[in-house]
Scaffold this motif. Sequence first.
Motif, PDB file in Angstrom:
ATOM      1  N   UNK A  83      48.849  -2.502   3.945  1.00  0.00           N
ATOM      2  CA  UNK A  83      50.126  -1.914   3.622  1.00  0.00           C
ATOM      3  C   UNK A  83      50.200  -0.529   4.235  1.00  0.00           C
ATOM      4  N   UNK A  84      51.150  -0.329   5.031  1.00  0.00           N
ATOM      5  CA  UNK A  84      51.318   0.977   5.628  1.00  0.00           C
ATOM      6  C   UNK A  84      52.218   1.869   4.785  1.00  0.00           C
ATOM      7  N   UNK A  85      52.044   3.159   4.927  1.00  0.00           N
ATOM      8  CA  UNK A  85      52.898   4.105   4.237  1.00  0.00           C
ATOM      9  C   UNK A  85      52.536   4.377   2.792  1.00  0.00           C
ATOM     10  N   UNK A  86      51.345   3.961   2.365  1.00  0.00           N
ATOM     11  CA  UNK A  86      50.926   4.181   0.986  1.00  0.00           C
ATOM     12  C   UNK A  86      50.014   5.399   0.946  1.00  0.00           C
ATOM     13  N   UNK A 119      58.642   2.996 -10.145  1.00  0.00           N
ATOM     14  CA  UNK A 119      58.875   4.260  -9.444  1.00  0.00           C
ATOM     15  C   UNK A 119      58.116   4.309  -8.121  1.00  0.00           C
ATOM     16  N   UNK A 120      56.851   3.937  -8.154  1.00  0.00           N
ATOM     17  CA  UNK A 120      56.046   4.003  -6.938  1.00  0.00           C
ATOM     18  C   UNK A 120      56.458   2.955  -5.916  1.00  0.00           C
ATOM     19  N   UNK A 121      56.830   1.767  -6.379  1.00  0.00           N
ATOM     20  CA  UNK A 121      57.312   0.754  -5.443  1.00  0.00           C
ATOM     21  C   UNK A 121      58.626   1.186  -4.800  1.00  0.00           C
ATOM     22  N   UNK A 122      59.495   1.845  -5.574  1.00  0.00           N
ATOM     23  CA  UNK A 122      60.745   2.354  -5.008  1.00  0.00           C
ATOM     24  C   UNK A 122      60.460   3.448  -3.968  1.00  0.00           C
ATOM     25  N   UNK A 123      59.501   4.336  -4.261  1.00  0.00           N
ATOM     26  CA  UNK A 123      59.138   5.356  -3.292  1.00  0.00           C
ATOM     27  C   UNK A 123      58.574   4.747  -2.012  1.00  0.00           C
ATOM     28  N   UNK A 124      57.774   3.700  -2.148  1.00  0.00           N
ATOM     29  CA  UNK A 124      57.226   3.035  -0.960  1.00  0.00           C
ATOM     30  C   UNK A 124      58.354   2.377  -0.160  1.00  0.00           C
ATOM     31  N   UNK A 125      59.333   1.809  -0.861  1.00  0.00           N
ATOM     32  CA  UNK A 125      60.430   1.127  -0.181  1.00  0.00           C
ATOM     33  C   UNK A 125      61.314   2.128   0.564  1.00  0.00           C
ATOM     34  N   UNK A 126      61.468   3.322   0.009  1.00  0.00           N
ATOM     35  CA  UNK A 126      62.324   4.329   0.640  1.00  0.00           C
ATOM     36  C   UNK A 126      61.693   4.982   1.858  1.00  0.00           C
ATOM     37  N   UNK A 127      60.395   4.880   2.001  1.00  0.00           N
ATOM     38  CA  UNK A 127      59.709   5.519   3.143  1.00  0.00           C
ATOM     39  C   UNK A 127      60.025   4.846   4.420  1.00  0.00           C
TER      40      UNK A 127
END
Length: 56
Positions: free
Chosen positions: A1-4, A48-56
């Motif tokens: 998974x990239x961007x984490x 919250x964290x999944x939403x932040x990952x999706x927004x990146x």
Amino acid sequence: MGGVTFLMGVGLLYATCLGVIHAVGFTAQGKGSRWLTWPPLGWGVSLLLLALMWLR
């Protein structure tokens, strides 16, 4: 998974572990640990964290 980031990974690990703890029926005895193992807290952290990952 990239961007984490590291904090996202730790938070998602916490939320996953909290789901497993809740699924096996564990009930914490102490007031602080009861708050840390409260399922809606884990759901909120995970979403919250999944939403932040999706927004990146």
